[in-house]
Scaffold this active site. Structure first.
Site, mmCIF file in Angstrom:
data_model
loop_
_atom_site.group_PDB
_atom_site.id
_atom_site.type_symbol
_atom_site.label_atom_id
_atom_site.label_comp_id
_atom_site.label_asym_id
_atom_site.label_seq_id
_atom_site.Cartn_x
_atom_site.Cartn_y
_atom_site.Cartn_z
ATOM 1 C CB SER A 79 -0.904 0.030 1.230
ATOM 2 O OG SER A 79 -1.708 -1.113 1.299
HETATM 3 N N1 SAH Z 1 -0.704 -5.040 3.856
HETATM 4 C C1 SAH Z 1 0.091 -5.284 2.679
HETATM 5 C C2 SAH Z 1 -0.588 -4.834 1.403
HETATM 6 C C3 SAH Z 1 -1.488 -5.827 0.989
HETATM 7 S S1 SAH Z 1 -2.135 -5.865 -0.646
HETATM 8 C C4 SAH Z 1 1.456 -4.646 2.769
HETATM 9 O O1 SAH Z 1 1.744 -3.921 3.736
HETATM 10 O O2 SAH Z 1 2.254 -4.909 1.879
HETATM 11 C C5 SAH Z 1 -3.491 -6.924 -0.230
HETATM 12 C C6 SAH Z 1 -3.119 -8.350 0.090
HETATM 13 O O3 SAH Z 1 -4.314 -9.001 0.499
HETATM 14 C C7 SAH Z 1 -2.585 -9.137 -1.098
HETATM 15 O O4 SAH Z 1 -1.349 -9.693 -0.774
HETATM 16 C C8 SAH Z 1 -3.649 -10.232 -1.323
HETATM 17 O O5 SAH Z 1 -3.119 -11.452 -1.760
HETATM 18 C C9 SAH Z 1 -4.240 -10.345 0.068
HETATM 19 N N2 SAH Z 1 -5.591 -10.918 0.156
HETATM 20 C C10 SAH Z 1 -6.663 -10.733 -0.655
HETATM 21 N N3 SAH Z 1 -7.716 -11.453 -0.199
HETATM 22 C C11 SAH Z 1 -7.292 -12.103 0.925
HETATM 23 C C12 SAH Z 1 -7.906 -12.999 1.847
HETATM 24 N N4 SAH Z 1 -9.179 -13.413 1.734
HETATM 25 N N5 SAH Z 1 -7.167 -13.449 2.889
HETATM 26 C C13 SAH Z 1 -5.866 -13.078 3.053
HETATM 27 N N6 SAH Z 1 -5.235 -12.246 2.203
HETATM 28 C C14 SAH Z 1 -5.931 -11.752 1.159
#
Ligand code: SAH
Length: 233
Positions: A79
């Protein structure tokens, strides 16, 4: 063999070196995020302590301290720092709180939460990201507990949580996650359609009563899973 080991060690030390230049760029980023409206000094200090370039592929190192989202592989993104700060500020984390993050991604947000003194549990549904991030966090000496699976179902074995943060865009608030919040606990989650989501903060006032607050629009990658978006075949 010795030369090979040396090469590996050299590349690891390059990845994990936090130079004065990186620290300077990071302070500039903190100032930028502050100007954009983040006022919580504890959040700004945490942002200033986590080397964001550790979480990115070498090709993006130069851009690590710009206020932008960045690719982290598997079609996912780390993000934007402003978004991380915004969600963290809304979450109001206190020392020793048990915090659940859905969407570990690179692990950056989880580290910011740990820097705030939280005990962090994080769930990722992409296996490759889960593996590389878990290794990265171990290598950095972090205590964050990373799990592989569908985060929309939370972590019943470790519930209830003081705080829940969802870092992917949800079509609606997953009831299972609400049920895993302590009474008095908070959840911060972006909710909307696939192109834009409103940041929401949900407070669990009592077993059956919730309070909802709505904030700015953001754009996240989709929250997929049983209580998220259905995966496209
Ligand atoms: N917090 C992260 C950014 C995440 S981007 C950081 O600091 O880098 C969003 C993430 O959510 C992605 O890696 C995606 O694979 C994950 N995601 C999407 N749906 C999900 C679910 N149901 N359970 C766990 N992770 C999920």
């Amino acid at each position: 063999m010795g030369y090979f080991c040396l090469l590996i060690l050299r590349s690891m030390s390059t990845v994990l070196s936090d130079s004065f230049r990186h620290q300077g760029l990071r302070q500039q980023l903190v100032e930028e995020v502050k100007k954009k409206g983040i006022g919580d000094l504890r959040v700004l200090a945490a942002l200033g302590r986590v080397p964001r370039h550790f979480f990115l592929d070498n090709v993006f190192t130069e851009l690590a301290y710009t206020d932008q989202a960045m690719p982290i592989g598997a079609g996912q993104t780390i993000s934007q720092p402003y978004t991380v700060a915004f969600q963290t500020e809304l979450l109001g984390v206190e020392e020793r709180m048990k915090v659940l993050e859905i969407g570990t991604g690179s692990g950056y947000q989880a580290c910011v939460l740990e820097e705030m003194g939280a005990r962090v549990f994080s769930v990722e549904r992409q296996r490759l990201l889960y593996q590389t991030t878990r290794e990265r966090l171990l290598h950095m000496g972090r205590k964050i507990k990373v799990f592989f699976g569908d985060g929309t179902l939370g972590l019943p074995a470790f519930a209830p949580f003081d705080r829940i943060i969802v870092t992917a865009g949800a079509p609606l608030v997953p009831q299972t996650l609400v049920n895993q919040l302590k009474i008095g606990g908070l959840m911060v989650i972006p909710v909307g359609d696939e192109s834009s989501q409103k940041m929401m903060r949900i407070t669990r006032i009592s077993a059956s009563e919730l309070a909802h607050e709505t904030f700015e629009n953001f754009r996240f990658v989709p929250l997929l899973g049983q209580e998220g978006w259905r995966e496209k075949c």
